[in-house]
Design a protein around this motif. Structure first.
Motif, PDB file in Angstrom:
ATOM      1  N   UNK A  54       0.809  -1.218   0.000  1.00 11.42           N
ATOM      2  CA  UNK A  54       0.000   0.000   0.000  1.00 11.42           C
ATOM      3  C   UNK A  54       0.843   1.269   0.000  1.00 11.42           C
ATOM      4  N   UNK A  55       2.083   1.175   0.489  1.00 13.07           N
ATOM      5  CA  UNK A  55       2.939   2.353   0.579  1.00 13.07           C
ATOM      6  C   UNK A  55       3.905   2.457  -0.601  1.00 13.07           C
ATOM      7  N   UNK A  56       3.673   1.652  -1.623  1.00 13.85           N
ATOM      8  CA  UNK A  56       4.361   1.786  -2.915  1.00 13.85           C
ATOM      9  C   UNK A  56       5.883   1.668  -2.785  1.00 13.85           C
ATOM     10  N   UNK A  57       6.333   0.855  -1.846  1.00 11.70           N
ATOM     11  CA  UNK A  57       7.770   0.607  -1.667  1.00 11.70           C
ATOM     12  C   UNK A  57       8.546   1.894  -1.417  1.00 11.70           C
ATOM     13  N   UNK A  58       7.913   2.838  -0.763  1.00 10.61           N
ATOM     14  CA  UNK A  58       8.503   4.160  -0.530  1.00 10.61           C
ATOM     15  C   UNK A  58       8.358   4.511   0.943  1.00 10.61           C
ATOM     16  N   UNK A  59       9.474   4.604   1.658  1.00 14.90           N
ATOM     17  CA  UNK A  59       9.433   4.901   3.089  1.00 14.90           C
ATOM     18  C   UNK A  59       8.766   6.239   3.368  1.00 14.90           C
ATOM     19  N   UNK A  60       8.900   7.191   2.461  1.00 15.83           N
ATOM     20  CA  UNK A  60       8.288   8.506   2.661  1.00 15.83           C
ATOM     21  C   UNK A  60       6.771   8.423   2.587  1.00 15.83           C
ATOM     22  N   UNK A 113      -2.366   7.228   2.140  1.00 18.39           N
ATOM     23  CA  UNK A 113      -3.127   6.160   1.503  1.00 18.39           C
ATOM     24  C   UNK A 113      -4.384   5.873   2.300  1.00 18.39           C
ATOM     25  N   UNK A 114      -5.354   5.297   1.650  1.00 18.14           N
ATOM     26  CA  UNK A 114      -6.572   4.866   2.322  1.00 18.14           C
ATOM     27  C   UNK A 114      -6.358   3.462   2.871  1.00 18.14           C
ATOM     28  N   UNK A 115      -6.447   3.280   4.202  1.00 24.28           N
ATOM     29  CA  UNK A 115      -6.191   1.953   4.783  1.00 24.28           C
ATOM     30  C   UNK A 115      -7.130   0.896   4.209  1.00 24.28           C
ATOM     31  N   UNK A 116      -6.561  -0.164   3.695  1.00 23.19           N
ATOM     32  CA  UNK A 116      -7.349  -1.243   3.112  1.00 23.19           C
ATOM     33  C   UNK A 116      -7.804  -0.977   1.701  1.00 23.19           C
ATOM     34  N   UNK A 117      -7.460   0.194   1.152  1.00 20.52           N
ATOM     35  CA  UNK A 117      -7.937   0.539  -0.177  1.00 20.52           C
ATOM     36  C   UNK A 117      -7.384  -0.345  -1.271  1.00 20.52           C
ATOM     37  N   UNK A 118      -6.154  -0.763  -1.127  1.00 21.15           N
ATOM     38  CA  UNK A 118      -5.542  -1.564  -2.183  1.00 21.15           C
ATOM     39  C   UNK A 118      -6.220  -2.919  -2.328  1.00 21.15           C
ATOM     40  N   UNK A 119      -6.640  -3.498  -1.210  1.00 22.43           N
ATOM     41  CA  UNK A 119      -7.322  -4.792  -1.278  1.00 22.43           C
ATOM     42  C   UNK A 119      -8.653  -4.698  -2.011  1.00 22.43           C
ATOM     43  N   UNK A 120      -9.231  -3.510  -2.042  1.00 23.88           N
ATOM     44  CA  UNK A 120     -10.509  -3.344  -2.734  1.00 23.88           C
ATOM     45  C   UNK A 120     -10.354  -3.471  -4.245  1.00 23.88           C
ATOM     46  N   UNK A 121      -9.132  -3.355  -4.740  1.00 20.42           N
ATOM     47  CA  UNK A 121      -8.898  -3.483  -6.168  1.00 20.42           C
ATOM     48  C   UNK A 121      -8.538  -4.914  -6.547  1.00 20.42           C
ATOM     49  N   UNK A 122      -8.280  -5.741  -5.556  1.00 20.08           N
ATOM     50  CA  UNK A 122      -7.938  -7.137  -5.804  1.00 20.08           C
ATOM     51  C   UNK A 122      -9.218  -7.943  -6.010  1.00 20.08           C
TER      52      UNK A 122
END
Length: 758
Positions: A627-633, A677-686
């Motif tokens: 969810x954080x796009x491999x970006x620590x920032x 990011x929206x928590x849990x948002x990425x799973x909604x696209x799966x």
């Protein structure tokens, strides 16, 4: 229609990024600091869209790239031709690596010569556009998540991408014009025809002859031509020269192109240990020749130069904001990071005003860059902008308190390579396996040991931290640590972590609480008001003991990953602690690399006036959910602006400290690339069939988890006992009795003492 359906799911409510933020106007501001050829900011070019997350060239990848990037982001399409001459966006000539074509057409494999090399595969030239409607896009890089492979993303034509996305910039890359010409398919004819309905802004190719064929076909207002350099030792098929040879004749390139696209190593080469070498003069030379310089190969989820400390923003800045030159554009699989680097982190001084207030707390110093708890790790943490440096206190056999991340010397030093390894013992109270413990060696013996850098991701992922400095630095006594902090003009405090106090008192005759208090007094902290002292422990009994004997701030660390915390537990914590530390997953629970939601733990604690510090932040992309796009920032931003935590505990203080200074946080309208990011948002696209399996919920933290009996008194150690020998007596209580027992016993002792005096 499958691709359009999946894309509409992504856009419905914009589930991945909280787009209360806005896209910045597509007009490219010209500002004097940029040392690009045009003077404008570098372009962000999204390779196959947001291909670091979604399948390359899928509509969701393109859609999400536009939603999270600068307004004038350029969409990159690797142009391939089908059997019937249709132009599609697909990352390679052969299709099996980024689609399910071999399952749809199991007998479709053929072999063709590509640049003289026989190459087997499923080639686009063997399928009509209609036949490819049955084929779906999948991930092309195996280290990336396969959860989106079941979404049925369709292969899109150039016209479809242009119509659906309406990009501000559209880049077509023609990698194999000669191959298609051998099969009677003309890239130049396709481009000429497509340009009548599609606005093409850039065309690139590694073949000189291709540019000769398309010269004059588009007029003065046509696309920019960009010559793509491959590896220096490879041969360009038209001229039969190596690309390295062509590089020395940029005036020749200028005769047919207005720009060049080069790998990162052409500008900033690496040595054989993956450290940066001095930059080349390529950018300056190309600019003198009137050529723009675009650089390829940027991705957050690859192992980059050690100089960047696994931080992709630092890498981007080295190409665009180094004081000497700026490239004209970057080709990235993660355009959100490229966008933030350009707009939020470029030309920001180290002493720039903080735009958001939270504590940056080190974890064993800058332990991502140097062995933890060494002078070098602490000095770098201070120089990198940490507010608070930390010391995990351990005790030597002669009672010297010092800083070390673990009571077991084996995990933090090279003790196993010394004769001291013979002092390895089994201590069930501390570990299920044997170890060489700090209380088995004197302080003078410990000082002879060589530090070892922590490499938490070296096994499965082969990611190694700063190997040149893996054994650098020296360990510090607690007093040396405190004096180092006291002499700093930038630190606001120190955090002293105390663990295993009960065991050390009962079994080793060592009083770590007294040792810490004595060191603080000896170094002048007991009367010092400018440097805040915080005492941290996972044991309430330790903090109760400190609270009775001093006025230092106490911080309770919740060791477990929890989904909630009872109000009664919060009230118990407030009796002995002024702040709380929790793990990242107690804020954003995750499953199989995806954030599943957000808890209310931070909200509950802050509601009771307890600041919340969260650990452990690391730069390595494998430490973060997708969810954080491999970006620590991006991860830090989601915890700070998305949740509002009060501090980050990090092995890389520089990344967190730099984040606070970025001016995008002060914008009236937060840009999309700086939105949490929206928590849990990425799973909604799966797709439902690809969702990770459900996991048991994390526990709720109760008051029974907080409370412990008081610390035991110091038991003199028998002179004949061996350090670390397992005891046959029962270990200390596990902490399941109520805190009130500890407090009542303390009160009873004071009342009893007063009665004796009457």
């Amino acid at each position: 229609m499958r691709g359009l359906r999946a894309s509409s799911l992504l856009l419905c409510g914009v589930v991945l990024i909280q787009l209360l933020s806005v896209q910045i106007d597509a007009q490219r501001p010209k500002s004097t600091p940029w040392k690009t050829l045009s003077g404008f900011s570098p372009r962000v070019i999204a390779r196959g869209g947001f291909s670091g997350l979604f399948p390359d060239s899928s509509l969701d990848a393109y859609n999400f790239a536009l939603a999270t990037s600068v307004g004038d982001a350029v969409l990159w399409c690797d142009l391939q031709l089908t059997k019937d001459g249709a132009g599609i966006c697909f990352p390679d000539l052969t299709m099996s690596n980024a689609s399910n074509v071999e399952f749809v057409y199991p007998k479709g494999q053929t072999t063709y010569p590509v640049n003289g090399v026989p190459t087997p595969g499923w080639f686009t030239i063997d399928f009509s556009l209609r036949a490819l409607t049955n084929v779906s896009l999948i991930r092309g890089i195996l280290s990336r998540s396969d959860r989106f492979d079941g979404n049925g993303y369709a292969i899109s034509t150039v016209q479809t991408v242009n119509k659906e996305m309406k990009p501000q910039g559209f880049w077509l890359n023609v990698q194999h014009d000669a191959f298609y010409a051998q099969h009677n398919l003309s890239m130049s004819n396709f481009l000429t025809s497509a340009s009548k309905t599609v606005i093409i802004d850039f065309i690139s190719s590694p073949e000189v002859n291709f540019f000769r064929k398309i010269a004059g076909r588009f007029g003065r207002e046509g696309p920019s031509f960009v010559f793509r350099f491959l590896e220096k030792e490879q041969f360009e098929p038209t001229t039969n020269q190596t690309y390295g040879s062509i590089l020395s004749n940029l005036t020749f390139v200028k005769t047919f192109a207005s720009g060049i696209l080069v790998p990162k190593s052409y500008v900033l080469p690496l040595d054989d240990k993956q450290y940066l070498l001095p930059s080349t003069s390529l950018v300056q030379d190309a600019h003198k020749a009137g050529l723009e310089v675009f650089v390829s190969g940027f991705a957050n989820d690859v192992d980059i130069a050690h100089d960047y400390s696994f931080d992709p923003v630092s890498e981007y800045l080295s190409f665009m904001d180094n004081g000497n030159f700026s490239v004209d554009g970057v080709l990235s699989d993660f355009p959100i990071t490229a966008s933030a680097s350009v707009e939020c982190f470029s030309h920001v001084a180290r002493n720039a005003t903080k735009q958001v207030d939270f504590l940056v707390i080190s974890k064993n110093g800058a332990s991502g860059d140097y062995p933890g708890c060494t002078n070098l790790a602490y000095e770098k943490a201070i120089n990198d902008g940490a507010d608070v440096i930390d010391c995990s206190v351990q005790m030597s056999s002669d009672g010297k308190p010092f800083c070390l991340s673990s009571i077991d010397l084996g995990s933090t030093t090279t003790v196993v390579q010394t004769p001291f390894r013979n002092r390895s013992t089994s201590v069930p109270e501390l570990s299920s396996v044997g170890g060489t413990y700090t209380f088995s060696l004197t302080w003078s013996e410990i000082q002879t040991l060589t530090p070892a850098i922590s490499n938490p991701f070296s096994g499965q992922y082969k990611l190694f931290r700063n190997p040149n400095e893996r054994n650098s630095g020296k360990f510090l006594s607690l007093s040396e640590f405190l004096n180092l902090a006291k002499n700093s003009t930038t630190l606001s405090g120190v955090l002293i972590s105390v663990e295993n106090a009960a065991y050390l008192r009962e079994k080793q005759g060592l009083d770590v609480v007294k040792a810490v208090l004595d060191a603080l007094t000896e170094t002048g902290y007991s009367n010092r008001t400018t440097t805040k002292v915080m005492i941290q422990s996972t044991n309430s009994s330790v903090l109760v003991d400190f609270k009775k004997q001093s006025k230092y701030e106490t911080v309770y660390k919740v060791e477990e990953t929890i989904r909630d915390i009872l109000d009664s537990a919060v009230e118990d914590i407030k009796k002995f602690a002024s702040a709380v530390v929790i793990g990242k997953s107690s804020v954003f629970p995750d499953s199989d690399g995806f954030v599943t939601g957000q808890t209310k733990v931070v909200e509950r604690l802050q509601k009771s006036q307890l600041p919340v510090y969260v650990e452990l932040f690391q730069n390595e992309f494998v430490s973060q959910p997708y969810d954080f796009f491999s970006d620590a920032t991006v991860e830090i931003n989601s915890y700070i602006t998305g949740v509002g935590i009060n501090g980050t505990i990090t092995e890389y203080p520089f990344t967190a400290a730099r984040y606070r200074r970025n001016p995008c946080l002060a914008s009236k309208e937060t840009p999309s690339y700086m939105a949490p990011v929206t928590p849990g948002g990425l799973l909604e696209v799966v797709s439902s069939a690809s969702l990770p399996p459900a996991e048991a919920p994390n526990p709720v933290f109760t008051d029974a988890d907080v409370t412990e009996p008081p610390l035991p008194p110091v038991t003199a150690k028998a002179p004949t006992s061996t350090p670390g020998t397992p005891s046959t007596t029962a270990p200390p209580p596990s902490g399941q009795t109520r805190l009130t027992l500890s407090l009542l016993l303390s009160v009873f002792a004071m009342v009893f003492a007063s009665l004796l005096l009457m």
